[in-house]
Design a protein around this motif. Structure first.
Motif, PDB file in Angstrom:
ATOM      1  N   ILE A  97       0.913  -1.222  -0.112  1.00  0.00           N
ATOM      2  CA  ILE A  97       0.059  -0.105  -0.017  1.00  0.00           C
ATOM      3  C   ILE A  97       0.842   1.248   0.134  1.00  0.00           C
ATOM      4  O   ILE A  97       1.713   1.231   0.863  1.00  0.00           O
ATOM      5  CB  ILE A  97      -1.037  -0.114   1.282  1.00  0.00           C
ATOM      6  N   VAL A  98       0.711   2.041  -1.012  1.00  0.00           N
ATOM      7  CA  VAL A  98       1.658   3.068  -1.305  1.00  0.00           C
ATOM      8  C   VAL A  98       0.922   4.640  -0.927  1.00  0.00           C
ATOM      9  O   VAL A  98      -0.327   4.614  -1.513  1.00  0.00           O
ATOM     10  CB  VAL A  98       2.437   3.224  -2.636  1.00  0.00           C
ATOM     11  N   SER A  99       1.656   5.601  -0.472  1.00  0.00           N
ATOM     12  CA  SER A  99       1.077   6.930  -0.381  1.00  0.00           C
ATOM     13  C   SER A  99       0.624   7.461  -1.849  1.00  0.00           C
ATOM     14  O   SER A  99       1.277   7.360  -2.708  1.00  0.00           O
ATOM     15  CB  SER A  99       1.936   7.983   0.216  1.00  0.00           C
ATOM     16  N   GLU A 100      -0.517   8.197  -1.912  1.00  0.00           N
ATOM     17  CA  GLU A 100      -0.992   8.535  -3.310  1.00  0.00           C
ATOM     18  C   GLU A 100      -0.198   9.568  -4.092  1.00  0.00           C
ATOM     19  O   GLU A 100       0.066   9.397  -5.408  1.00  0.00           O
ATOM     20  CB  GLU A 100      -2.442   8.659  -3.508  1.00  0.00           C
ATOM     21  N   ASP A 101       0.129  10.497  -3.304  1.00  0.00           N
ATOM     22  CA  ASP A 101       1.186  11.621  -3.861  1.00  0.00           C
ATOM     23  C   ASP A 101       2.710  11.246  -3.655  1.00  0.00           C
ATOM     24  O   ASP A 101       3.340  12.162  -3.118  1.00  0.00           O
ATOM     25  CB  ASP A 101       0.675  12.956  -3.715  1.00  0.00           C
ATOM     26  N   VAL A 102       2.948   9.972  -3.932  1.00  0.00           N
ATOM     27  CA  VAL A 102       4.498   9.590  -3.673  1.00  0.00           C
ATOM     28  C   VAL A 102       5.237  10.196  -4.625  1.00  0.00           C
ATOM     29  O   VAL A 102       4.948  10.726  -5.712  1.00  0.00           O
ATOM     30  CB  VAL A 102       4.369   7.977  -3.582  1.00  0.00           C
ATOM     31  N   TYR A 103       6.608  10.465  -4.171  1.00  0.00           N
ATOM     32  CA  TYR A 103       7.743  10.746  -5.228  1.00  0.00           C
ATOM     33  C   TYR A 103       7.678  10.162  -6.649  1.00  0.00           C
ATOM     34  O   TYR A 103       7.424   8.857  -6.514  1.00  0.00           O
ATOM     35  CB  TYR A 103       9.131  10.498  -4.539  1.00  0.00           C
ATOM     36  N   GLY A 104       7.582  10.912  -7.533  1.00  0.00           N
ATOM     37  CA  GLY A 104       7.558  10.407  -8.907  1.00  0.00           C
ATOM     38  C   GLY A 104       8.371   9.119  -9.503  1.00  0.00           C
ATOM     39  O   GLY A 104       7.657   8.047  -9.879  1.00  0.00           O
ATOM     40  N   GLY A 105       9.635   9.108  -8.818  1.00  0.00           N
ATOM     41  CA  GLY A 105      10.460   7.889  -9.171  1.00  0.00           C
ATOM     42  C   GLY A 105      10.132   6.684  -8.377  1.00  0.00           C
ATOM     43  O   GLY A 105      10.105   5.391  -8.943  1.00  0.00           O
ATOM     44  N   THR A 106       9.474   6.949  -7.167  1.00  0.00           N
ATOM     45  CA  THR A 106       8.635   5.743  -6.507  1.00  0.00           C
ATOM     46  C   THR A 106       7.551   5.454  -7.207  1.00  0.00           C
ATOM     47  O   THR A 106       7.360   4.023  -7.423  1.00  0.00           O
ATOM     48  CB  THR A 106       8.640   6.249  -5.087  1.00  0.00           C
ATOM     49  N   TYR A 107       6.823   6.082  -7.556  1.00  0.00           N
ATOM     50  CA  TYR A 107       5.441   5.741  -8.370  1.00  0.00           C
ATOM     51  C   TYR A 107       5.928   5.018  -9.647  1.00  0.00           C
ATOM     52  O   TYR A 107       5.604   3.897 -10.004  1.00  0.00           O
ATOM     53  CB  TYR A 107       4.878   7.122  -8.813  1.00  0.00           C
ATOM     54  N   ARG A 108       7.242   5.394 -10.397  1.00  0.00           N
ATOM     55  CA  ARG A 108       7.631   4.692 -11.371  1.00  0.00           C
ATOM     56  C   ARG A 108       7.952   3.374 -11.284  1.00  0.00           C
ATOM     57  O   ARG A 108       7.645   2.165 -11.892  1.00  0.00           O
ATOM     58  CB  ARG A 108       8.663   5.396 -12.040  1.00  0.00           C
ATOM     59  N   MET A 109       8.927   3.159 -10.240  1.00  0.00           N
ATOM     60  CA  MET A 109       9.234   1.649  -9.726  1.00  0.00           C
ATOM     61  C   MET A 109       8.325   0.870  -9.365  1.00  0.00           C
ATOM     62  O   MET A 109       8.161  -0.240  -9.537  1.00  0.00           O
ATOM     63  CB  MET A 109      10.106   2.011  -8.420  1.00  0.00           C
ATOM     64  N   VAL A 110       7.179   1.407  -8.344  1.00  0.00           N
ATOM     65  CA  VAL A 110       6.054   0.553  -8.072  1.00  0.00           C
ATOM     66  C   VAL A 110       5.037   0.001  -9.257  1.00  0.00           C
ATOM     67  O   VAL A 110       4.791  -0.968  -9.353  1.00  0.00           O
ATOM     68  CB  VAL A 110       5.325   1.412  -7.004  1.00  0.00           C
ATOM     69  N   THR A 111       4.936   1.233 -10.368  1.00  0.00           N
ATOM     70  CA  THR A 111       3.934   0.843 -11.316  1.00  0.00           C
ATOM     71  C   THR A 111       4.557   0.118 -12.386  1.00  0.00           C
ATOM     72  O   THR A 111       3.845  -0.528 -13.092  1.00  0.00           O
ATOM     73  CB  THR A 111       3.220   2.142 -11.590  1.00  0.00           C
ATOM     74  N   SER A 112       5.802   0.390 -12.795  1.00  0.00           N
ATOM     75  CA  SER A 112       6.534  -0.058 -14.126  1.00  0.00           C
ATOM     76  C   SER A 112       7.404  -1.253 -13.682  1.00  0.00           C
ATOM     77  O   SER A 112       7.712  -1.906 -14.761  1.00  0.00           O
ATOM     78  CB  SER A 112       7.306   0.993 -14.899  1.00  0.00           C
ATOM     79  N   VAL A 113       7.893  -1.275 -12.744  1.00  0.00           N
ATOM     80  CA  VAL A 113       9.098  -2.403 -12.580  1.00  0.00           C
ATOM     81  C   VAL A 113       8.509  -3.413 -11.385  1.00  0.00           C
ATOM     82  O   VAL A 113       8.331  -4.772 -11.806  1.00  0.00           O
ATOM     83  CB  VAL A 113      10.115  -1.936 -11.766  1.00  0.00           C
ATOM     84  N   LEU A 114       8.104  -3.167 -10.303  1.00  0.00           N
ATOM     85  CA  LEU A 114       7.663  -4.184  -9.450  1.00  0.00           C
ATOM     86  C   LEU A 114       6.508  -4.939  -9.895  1.00  0.00           C
ATOM     87  O   LEU A 114       6.263  -6.118  -9.537  1.00  0.00           O
ATOM     88  CB  LEU A 114       7.124  -3.508  -8.167  1.00  0.00           C
TER      89      LEU A 114
END
Ligand SMILES: *Cc1c(COP(=O)(O)O)cnc(C)c1O
Length: 394
Positions: A97-114
């Motif tokens: 579960i991730v904070s919705e306005d998370v740092y852009g790079g973290t967003y990218r890691m979570v959505t495109s890599v993990l």
């Protein structure tokens, strides 16, 4: 005389590595060595290869561990390297579960890599505890918090969410980049892993890219140490030294910048061309009380929305003092445009849903005299007003 008997600012200077035991040097030597001679066939020394351990990097790791009141620190090549390595604690089939306005790079890691490794995620407005509870699944293994969030400065209750995570056997990660241990210590509030982009306030001079992680549980420390060595995104020794030097002045820098940020936030709130100011040090901020409870200051980053997106280009053009750039947490003030910079990785409709509109600017307040910053912003707003009255821009 335990380390905790001194105040934070004293600890920044007088730590376990304040004197080099070999030479008496008052700065940690930079050990530019990839490998280490072993003096006997059957007796290996503490260090063998610098990916696994280097005395310069280790000094920084000890220092941040003490400052965060953890047991083990880990230094990485960037904040994203620290965050990504910490995500490797999860396995295929897990959910985070991730904070919705998370740092852009973290967003990218979570959505495109993990996702490619079958690690699921749910973005949640973490200021809403019921929403976090509703997002819990049987495979939820981590709650990932960024507080205050970026760029809207929403405040998440670390203590409550850490307790909730514990109940379901999940780990709590906190990205503490915005406040640093000078203002907030997530491990003391129940979090398991603290993460930093040390590129920002810790190094503080826009001169290094670095990341840090701190834990307080020996088992977790062993796992993260194993991952640091396996993945290998370690911090180089010269950058480790720069971060250590930056940390020595962390307290005075943060104190001054927080004071100036407060003054600027109050001033911005009164400006006609400003629609909203997001800063948890304002009594009008929704999470003012919570921020007071879990941290000893509101930080030096604020964001504000202009009344009209059309004004933004003129305003940015007219501002003279802050650099217009990505990043934050430096001696110089940094003005940035989240929609096109830090949060450009988030698709437009997602961004707007999260309140990161095209008229939002983020300001990281540096060490300039705040009156000079106000004067600079004043003339920039006047330049916009002039544009409006001549009809040139709107
Ligand atoms: C900058 C930043 C990161 C990423 O750190 P890098 O050092 O740029 O890799 C992560 N989280 C937050 C809150 C940041 O501001």
């Amino acid at each position: 005389m335990t380390k905790q008997s001194f105040s934070f600012e004293t600890q920044l200077l007088h730590n376990r590595h304040k004197i080099d035991p070999e030479t008496g040097a008052v700065n940690v030597p930079i050990h530019l060595s990839s490998t280490f001679h072993q003096f006997a066939i059957d007796q290996f020394g503490k260090y063998d290869y610098s990916r696994s351990g280097n005395p310069t990097r280790e000094a920084l790791e000890d220092i941040i561990a003490d400052l965060e009141e953890g047991t083990n620190g880990f230094a990485f090549a960037s904040g994203m390297a620290a965050i990504s390595t910490a995500f490797l604690l999860l396995s295929a089939g897990d959910h985070v579960i991730v904070s919705e306005d998370v740092y852009g790079g973290t967003y990218r890691m979570v959505t495109s890599v993990l996702t490619r490794f079958n690690i699921e995620h749910t973005f949640v407005d973490m200021t809403n505890i019921a929403a976090v509870e509703a997002a819990i699944q049987s495979n939820t293994k981590a709650i990932y918090i960024e507080t205050p969030s970026n760029p809207l400065l929403k405040v998440t209750d670390i203590k409550t969410l850490s307790a909730l995570a514990k109940q379901i056997g999940a780990l709590t990660y906190v990205d503490n980049t915005f406040l640093t241990p000078a203002l907030q210590k997530p491990l003391t509030l129940g979090a398991d892993i603290v993460l930093h982009s040390a590129t920002k306030f810790l190094s503080g001079h826009s001169d290094a890219i670095a990341g840090l992680a701190v834990v307080k549980d020996p088992n977790l420390a062993e796992q993260l140490g194993f991952l640091q060595n396996s993945f290998g995104a370690v911090l180089g020794v010269q950058d480790a030294w720069l971060v250590m030097r930056g940390i020595k002045t962390l307290h005075v820098r943060i104190q001054q910048s927080v004071k100036s940020a407060q003054q600027l936030a109050e001033w911005l709130e009164a400006q006609n061309l400003v629609k909203t100011v997001h800063y948890p040090g304002l009594v009008t901020h929704r999470d003012f009380q919570l921020q007071q409870e879990q941290a000893s200051g509101a930080g030096a980053v604020l964001s504000f929305e202009l009344v009209d997106e059309e004004l933004l280009a003129d305003f940015v053009q007219a501002v003279k003092l802050p650099v217009f750039a990505v990043s934050l947490g430096a001696v110089e003030s940094i003005l940035s445009y989240p929609a096109k910079m830090s949060h450009a990785a988030i698709p437009k409709d997602e961004r707007e849903k999260r309140g990161i509109t095209n008229s939002l600017l983020r300001l990281s307040v540096g060490l300039e005299n705040p009156d000079d910053l106000i004067q600079d912003f004043s003339q920039a707003f006047e330049a916009c007003t002039a544009q409006i009255s001549t009809g040139a821009s709107v």
